[in-house]
Scaffold this active site. Structure first.
Site, PDB file in Angstrom:
ATOM      1  CG  LEU A 157      -2.270  -1.241   1.504  1.00 57.65           C
ATOM      2  CD1 LEU A 157      -3.049  -1.126   2.246  1.00 57.65           C
ATOM      3  CD2 LEU A 157      -3.029  -0.829  -0.278  1.00 57.65           C
ATOM      4  CG  ASP A 172       7.584  -9.228  -0.608  1.00 60.85           C
ATOM      5  OD1 ASP A 172       8.215 -10.556  -1.019  1.00 60.85           O
ATOM      6  OD2 ASP A 172       7.171  -8.335  -0.406  1.00 60.85           O
ATOM      7  CG  HIS A 227      11.597 -11.731  -1.277  1.00 60.50           C
ATOM      8  ND1 HIS A 227      10.899 -10.754  -2.200  1.00 60.50           N
ATOM      9  CD2 HIS A 227      12.811 -12.245  -1.690  1.00 60.50           C
ATOM     10  CE1 HIS A 227      11.219 -10.577  -3.279  1.00 60.50           C
ATOM     11  NE2 HIS A 227      12.742 -11.420  -2.866  1.00 60.50           N
ATOM     12  CG  ASN A 261      11.824 -10.369  -6.793  1.00 58.09           C
ATOM     13  OD1 ASN A 261      11.794 -10.991  -6.833  1.00 58.09           O
ATOM     14  ND2 ASN A 261      12.772  -9.866  -6.317  1.00 58.09           N
ATOM     15  CG  ASP A 308       4.062  -9.008  -4.767  1.00 62.68           C
ATOM     16  OD1 ASP A 308       4.131  -8.196  -4.059  1.00 62.68           O
ATOM     17  OD2 ASP A 308       5.035  -9.702  -5.298  1.00 62.68           O
ATOM     18  CG  HIS A 352       6.752   0.383  -8.782  1.00 59.69           C
ATOM     19  ND1 HIS A 352       6.958   0.483  -8.370  1.00 59.69           N
ATOM     20  CD2 HIS A 352       5.969  -1.451  -9.478  1.00 59.69           C
ATOM     21  CE1 HIS A 352       8.012  -0.354  -7.492  1.00 59.69           C
ATOM     22  NE2 HIS A 352       7.180  -1.238  -8.408  1.00 59.69           N
ATOM     23  N   GLY A 370       7.218  -5.061 -10.309  1.00 60.36           N
ATOM     24  CA  GLY A 370       5.843  -5.701  -9.415  1.00 60.36           C
ATOM     25  C   GLY A 370       4.808  -5.154 -11.108  1.00 60.36           C
TER      26      GLY A 370
END
Length: 434
Positions: free
Chosen positions: A65, A156, A183, A282, A309, A313, A328
């Site tokens: 978030l 993570d 992770h 990733n 996940d 961005h 991501g």
């Protein structure tokens, strides 16, 4: 008309778990009050189901978030809206914020902001190590016993690579009754890696990301968790070999659970040919054989659940050359549709199976008593109504997230969330936040 039930909601002619004949479901005082043939109470909000599927609200164990620190990419407001529109009633916000959620001040802030927004239950994930640096343990006990009551800890984005540190974290987690989520990426095997190690990466000149980087850490941590009698959760499984490790560990009695993302169910390294960094993630998108193994493992229960996940961005972090782009992609509003496309349509899961992997099992893993509950009288009214016959076209600019980095831009996907209810209150309806 029955008695006045102001504030109640009547879901008319819905199919519980997509099964049987449609029934009416009356929601009042935050719980499912009645199921059957019901006359609309005076003052109740009526939602016409028309045979749509009613499921327990979804629980996402893995979302970003970005608040505090990167509110230019996402906030708890916008992320919660995306979650509610995607059918979620609870999300777990990862710790890689700025400042890092490695203490109770930050985790309590995230928890309180989630309560203020009120669209989904926002549960902060605490960092395992201070600053995600992998050098010393964070204040796990303080966070677990804080107002936020942190239930899951993860670095993570970074692997807890030091085996001694990971062992200590697992031992502490046992005493605290919490879950450590790893992770799984041996960092010494991924230095400079840009894409799944295979024919496509080699042909395009990308440094390869070996599956063994994931498999080796999962194997190590399963052994550590078994000896510590701890609960381990493996984030974003992507490699076929990891499924074999998980199956072996579960057969040994290890308390290990695992998640797979929608994009690792659906997308493959064929996307590398476009050179579009929206596909950089990733762990990386892998071969079709890996994706097929993810789907089968999810159906079989070796992989326990789906987690998005969700990783928003800013444009400047994605609209650049591949090697410089941040990994991501968005996931909250598209997760259900991708699960339907990859798991329901091919017959790998029915709607009860969807409830299991997107609601019930995630809630069990972290011990949420009021989420993932059966659709029955007296149970909390955290539910989602799904139009299984509808389709929609994904447009990043139209999603609720502040970012737009969806890999599904322009794709036509099945299943539309018609309404989401959190403790009996409608949070989204017909594609809009209420």
């Amino acid at each position: 008309m029955t008695e006045d039930r102001a504030g109640s909601v009547l879901l008319r002619q819905v199919r519980l778990y997509g099964e049987g004949e449609p029934v009416d479901v009356l929601v009042a005082d935050g719980v499912i009050a009645e199921i059957g043939r019901i006359d609309p109470p005076s003052g109740a909000e009526v939602i016409e189901g028309e045979g749509q599927v009613l499921l327990p609200g979804f629980v996402d164990l893995h979302t970003h978030l970005r608040e505090p620190g990167r509110e230019d990419t996402e906030t708890i407001d916008t992320g919660s809206a995306a979650a509610a529109l995607g059918g979620y009633t609870a999300v777990f916000a990862m710790a890689n914020t700025d400042p890092v959620a490695d203490n109770a001040v930050v985790t309590d802030h995230v928890w309180r902001r989630g309560r203020e927004v009120g669209l989904v239950d926002v549960h902060p994930v605490g960092a395992v190590t201070v600053g995600l640096a992998g050098e010393r343990l964070a204040e796990m006990g303080t966070m677990a016993n804080s107002a936020a009551g942190v239930r899951m800890f993860s670095d993570d984005g970074h692997c807890v690579a030091d085996p001694l540190l990971m062992r200590r974290a697992l031992e502490y987690s046992t005493a605290l009754g919490v879950v450590v989520a790893q992770h799984a990426e041996e960092p010494r095997l991924t230095v400079g890696a840009q894409a799944h190690e295979g024919e496509r990466a080699a042909r395009l000149g990308y440094a390869g990301w070996p599956a063994s980087a994931e498999e080796s850490i999962v194997a190590r941590d399963c052994v550590l968790a078994r000896h510590a009698r701890a609960r381990l959760h493996v984030c974003h499984v992507s490699a076929a070999g990891t499924v074999d490790v998980l199956r072996w560990a579960k057969e040994q009695g290890t308390e290990v659970s695992a998640e797979v993302t929608p994009h690792h169910l659906f997308l493959t390294d064929e996307r590398l040919a476009t050179f579009d960094p929206v596909n950089k993630v990733n762990p990386p998108l892998r071969a079709e054989a890996d994706a097929e193994r993810m789907r089968q493992a999810l159906a079989d229960g070796v992989i326990d659940c789906v987690a998005t996940d969700h990783a928003p961005h800013a444009p400047q972090d994605k609209d650049t050359e591949w090697s410089a782009a941040r990994p991501g992609m968005l996931g909250l509003q598209t997760a259900l549709s991708v699960v339907v496309e990859t798991m329901v349509r091919p017959g790998l899961l029915d709607w009860r199976g969807v409830a299991r992997v997107m609601s019930e099992r995630p809630a069990e893993i972290v011990g949420l008593p009021d989420q993932g509950r059966p659709l029955a009288v007296g149970e909390p009214a955290n539910v989602v109504l799904v139009d299984e016959k509808a389709e929609w076209t994904v447009r990043g600019a139209e999603l609720a997230s502040r970012a737009t980095n969806t890999p599904y831009e322009g794709l036509r996907l099945p299943a539309v969330v018609s309404a989401t209810l959190l403790r009996g209150r409608v949070t989204s309806r017909e594609g809009k936040i209420v």
